[in-house]
Design an enzyme around this catalytic site. Structure first.
Site, PDB file in Angstrom:
ATOM      1  N   CYS A  60       0.549  -0.817  -0.145  1.00  0.00           N
ATOM      2  CA  CYS A  60      -0.533  -0.576  -0.039  1.00  0.00           C
ATOM      3  C   CYS A  60       1.351   1.167  -0.255  1.00  0.00           C
ATOM      4  O   CYS A  60       0.264   2.348   0.037  1.00  0.00           O
ATOM      5  CB  CYS A  60      -0.346   0.094   1.250  1.00  0.00           C
ATOM      6  SG  CYS A  60      -2.119  -1.179   1.046  1.00  0.00           S
ATOM      7  N   HIS A  80      -2.845   6.950   2.300  1.00  0.00           N
ATOM      8  CA  HIS A  80      -3.375   5.967   2.179  1.00  0.00           C
ATOM      9  C   HIS A  80      -4.802   5.193   2.775  1.00  0.00           C
ATOM     10  O   HIS A  80      -4.840   5.938   4.225  1.00  0.00           O
ATOM     11  CB  HIS A  80      -2.215   4.622   2.678  1.00  0.00           C
ATOM     12  CG  HIS A  80      -2.793   3.189   2.053  1.00  0.00           C
ATOM     13  ND1 HIS A  80      -3.213   2.623   0.990  1.00  0.00           N
ATOM     14  CD2 HIS A  80      -3.160   1.785   3.401  1.00  0.00           C
ATOM     15  CE1 HIS A  80      -4.441   1.817   1.266  1.00  0.00           C
ATOM     16  NE2 HIS A  80      -3.131   1.180   2.666  1.00  0.00           N
ATOM     17  N   ASN A 124     -10.228  -0.337   0.175  1.00  0.00           N
ATOM     18  CA  ASN A 124      -8.961  -0.227   0.701  1.00  0.00           C
ATOM     19  C   ASN A 124      -7.970  -0.427  -0.809  1.00  0.00           C
ATOM     20  O   ASN A 124      -7.937  -1.845  -1.184  1.00  0.00           O
ATOM     21  CB  ASN A 124      -8.296  -0.843   1.600  1.00  0.00           C
ATOM     22  CG  ASN A 124      -6.163  -1.046   1.509  1.00  0.00           C
ATOM     23  OD1 ASN A 124      -5.826  -0.651   0.708  1.00  0.00           O
ATOM     24  ND2 ASN A 124      -6.169  -1.775   3.032  1.00  0.00           N
TER      25      ASN A 124
HETATM   26  O1  UT7 Z   1      -3.186  -0.881   4.205  1.00  0.00           O
HETATM   27  C1  UT7 Z   1      -3.035  -1.813   4.632  1.00  0.00           C
HETATM   28  C2  UT7 Z   1      -3.818  -3.079   5.659  1.00  0.00           C
HETATM   29  N1  UT7 Z   1      -4.303  -2.977   6.397  1.00  0.00           N
HETATM   30  C3  UT7 Z   1      -5.365  -1.790   7.447  1.00  0.00           C
HETATM   31  O2  UT7 Z   1      -4.532  -0.901   7.855  1.00  0.00           O
HETATM   32  C4  UT7 Z   1      -6.618  -2.725   8.614  1.00  0.00           C
HETATM   33  C5  UT7 Z   1      -5.192  -2.408   9.605  1.00  0.00           C
HETATM   34  N2  UT7 Z   1      -6.472  -2.915  10.475  1.00  0.00           N
HETATM   35  C6  UT7 Z   1      -7.664  -2.451  10.751  1.00  0.00           C
HETATM   36  O3  UT7 Z   1      -8.749  -1.659   9.633  1.00  0.00           O
HETATM   37  C7  UT7 Z   1      -8.639  -3.483  11.495  1.00  0.00           C
HETATM   38  O4  UT7 Z   1      -8.029  -3.863  12.493  1.00  0.00           O
HETATM   39  C8  UT7 Z   1      -9.925  -4.164  11.120  1.00  0.00           C
HETATM   40  C9  UT7 Z   1     -11.262  -3.322  10.277  1.00  0.00           C
HETATM   41  C10 UT7 Z   1      -9.553  -5.019  10.569  1.00  0.00           C
HETATM   42  C11 UT7 Z   1     -10.484  -5.527  12.838  1.00  0.00           C
HETATM   43  O5  UT7 Z   1     -11.492  -4.053  13.317  1.00  0.00           O
HETATM   44  P1  UT7 Z   1     -10.831  -4.585  14.592  1.00  0.00           P
HETATM   45  O6  UT7 Z   1     -11.592  -3.105  15.436  1.00  0.00           O
HETATM   46  O7  UT7 Z   1      -9.601  -4.454  14.532  1.00  0.00           O
HETATM   47  O8  UT7 Z   1     -11.620  -6.228  15.404  1.00  0.00           O
HETATM   48  P2  UT7 Z   1     -11.182  -6.630  15.623  1.00  0.00           P
HETATM   49  O9  UT7 Z   1      -9.970  -7.708  15.117  1.00  0.00           O
HETATM   50  O10 UT7 Z   1     -11.075  -6.736  17.474  1.00  0.00           O
HETATM   51  O11 UT7 Z   1     -12.463  -7.833  15.395  1.00  0.00           O
HETATM   52  C12 UT7 Z   1     -13.869  -7.851  16.727  1.00  0.00           C
HETATM   53  C13 UT7 Z   1     -14.643  -9.073  16.112  1.00  0.00           C
HETATM   54  C14 UT7 Z   1     -14.176 -10.552  16.315  1.00  0.00           C
HETATM   55  O12 UT7 Z   1     -15.609 -11.210  16.650  1.00  0.00           O
HETATM   56  P3  UT7 Z   1     -14.388 -11.740  18.145  1.00  0.00           P
HETATM   57  O13 UT7 Z   1     -13.667 -12.554  18.736  1.00  0.00           O
HETATM   58  O14 UT7 Z   1     -14.879  -9.725  19.411  1.00  0.00           O
HETATM   59  O15 UT7 Z   1     -16.135 -12.245  18.460  1.00  0.00           O
HETATM   60  C15 UT7 Z   1     -13.538 -10.954  14.858  1.00  0.00           C
HETATM   61  O16 UT7 Z   1     -14.330 -12.113  14.608  1.00  0.00           O
HETATM   62  O17 UT7 Z   1     -15.711  -8.820  14.651  1.00  0.00           O
HETATM   63  C16 UT7 Z   1     -15.399  -9.725  14.145  1.00  0.00           C
HETATM   64  N3  UT7 Z   1     -15.013  -9.448  12.793  1.00  0.00           N
HETATM   65  C17 UT7 Z   1     -16.025  -9.631  12.058  1.00  0.00           C
HETATM   66  N4  UT7 Z   1     -16.961  -9.175  12.486  1.00  0.00           N
HETATM   67  C18 UT7 Z   1     -18.454  -8.992  11.371  1.00  0.00           C
HETATM   68  C19 UT7 Z   1     -14.488  -9.954  12.216  1.00  0.00           C
HETATM   69  N5  UT7 Z   1     -14.630  -9.115  11.232  1.00  0.00           N
HETATM   70  C20 UT7 Z   1     -15.523  -9.467  11.039  1.00  0.00           C
HETATM   71  C21 UT7 Z   1     -16.212  -8.690   9.855  1.00  0.00           C
HETATM   72  N6  UT7 Z   1     -18.007  -8.510  10.493  1.00  0.00           N
HETATM   73  N7  UT7 Z   1     -16.144  -9.023   8.800  1.00  0.00           N
END
Ligand code: UT7
Length: 312
Positions: free
Chosen positions: A114, A240, A269
């Site tokens: 990215c 980005h 993204n």
């Molecule tokens: O270009 C650079 C590349 N990437 C990035 O910059 C991404 C950086 N990271 C992020 O943007 C965030 O960490 C995410 C959007 C990927 C995730 O958000 P988060 O607030 O960190 O969520 P999490 O990983 O802590 O997950 C929270 C919950 C989990 O469930 P439990 O374990 O609390 O029951 C996940 O399984 O959300 C669940 N979850 C979802 N639920 C519904 C993860 N993905 C999804 C989804 N829909 N798509």
């Protein structure tokens, strides 16, 4: 200082638009979760016959037409991509052929995820300084859908396909400040599109979030320190587009809220394509004006980061 003047931009999006609701056909998710956690409302995915090469060519043609630059003035084609159609030939060499550019110029792809577009800008500037030609065609293009595991809700809802292109001209009078960095860490990983089913994308989202929320302010502060500027001297900050919450965390640290442009809601993204897509949208809306100082920041897989501050 030998900076880069932005002559023109272009973008190209594939024909399929998928809403968050559409994504819930593939995985257990919701518009509320995706929108609330990321700001994403929809993304474009390539349909049959569309890929990172076709998008790059379409975006590049638009930028070239608008630039007024003659093919003979182009001194290099640099394409940033991590999801190109082929490893060889490079996407850049195929774009070069499609645009009928002269043979005596270098073409290459840059893989810095990215952060790739800003690495490509840096490489293009270096190539122009070396070969004495006036203009560079710099492109970010991605078919992220080709490397996604559509059964993994932690990644597949976050990315989209698209391309953005910019034509820059080397300019003696303009300022140009850049920084780059790397923290070797496989927190984001994906295979080549051709073998994607064996090596789909994986990501430690929280680790990348922490990295990104810290690296954007660091990158901007490093540019300011190197260039002797502050946020008051800047017209626009183009980051980005990975997650609206990352951008908001950076704004809290840096200030300058109204200078940050966001469009992640419509594209998700698009990795190396996100910064040139933003530039093209801003151009279309008449927001970019000659002489404005623009700070650009990219970050992503590698982990890599890059910042460029220039007067467009
Ligand atoms: O270009 C650079 C590349 N990437 C990035 O910059 C991404 C950086 N990271 C992020 O943007 C965030 O960490 C995410 C959007 C990927 C995730 O958000 P988060 O607030 O960190 O969520 P999490 O990983 O802590 O997950 C929270 C919950 C989990 O469930 P439990 O374990 O609390 O029951 C996940 O399984 O959300 C669940 N979850 C979802 N639920 C519904 C993860 N993905 C999804 C989804 N829909 N798509």
């Amino acid at each position: 200082m030998k900076g880069l003047k932005l002559l023109a931009t272009g973008r190209a999006l594939p024909s399929q638009v998928l809403s968050n609701e559409d994504m819930s056909r593939f995985v257990e998710t919701s518009d509320e979760w995706i929108g609330g956690r990321t700001g994403i409302r929809q993304r474009y995915f390539c349909a049959e016959g569309e890929n990172a090469t076709t998008l790059a060519i379409a975006a590049a043609k638009r930028a070239m037409e608008r630039s007024g630059a003659a093919p003979e003035e182009i001194g290099c084609v640099v394409v940033a991509t991590s999801s190109g159609e082929y490893v060889m030939p490079s996407t850049a060499s195929t774009v070069h052929g499609a645009l009928g550019l002269p043979e005596d110029i270098p073409t290459l792809d840059v893989g810095a995820a990215c952060a790739g577009f800003l690495y490509a800008v840096e490489v293009a500037r270096g190539l122009l300084l070396g070969n004495g030609k006036r203009c560079a065609l710099v492109i970010g293009t991605e078919q992220m859908s080709s490397v996604l595991d559509m059964t993994d809700r932690t990644t597949c809802v976050l990315f989209g396909d698209g391309a953005g292109a910019a034509v820059f001209a080397l300019d003696e009078e303009r300022e140009y400040v850049s920084v780059q960095g790397t923290r070797s860490d496989p927190a984001i990983r994906s295979g080549c599109p051709g073998i994607t089913r064996q090596v789909p994308m994986t990501m430690d989202g929280q680790a990348v979030f922490r990295f990104a929320a810290a690296i954007i302010p660091k990158c901007v502060q490093d540019l300011f320190a190197k260039g002797g500027k502050t946020m008051d001297d800047v017209d626009w900050v183009v980051c980005h587009q990975a997650n609206e919450r990352i951008l908001d965390a950076s704004i809290r640290r840096l200030g300058g809220k109204d200078k940050f442009y966001k469009n992640i809601d419509r594209y998700a993204n698009t990795s190396a394509a996100s910064i040139p897509i933003v530039l093209d949208e801003m151009n279309e809306q008449g927001l970019l004006k000659e002489g404005q100082r623009v700070v650009m920041v990219g970050f992503g897989g590698g982990l890599t980061w890059a910042g460029v501050m220039l007067c467009i």
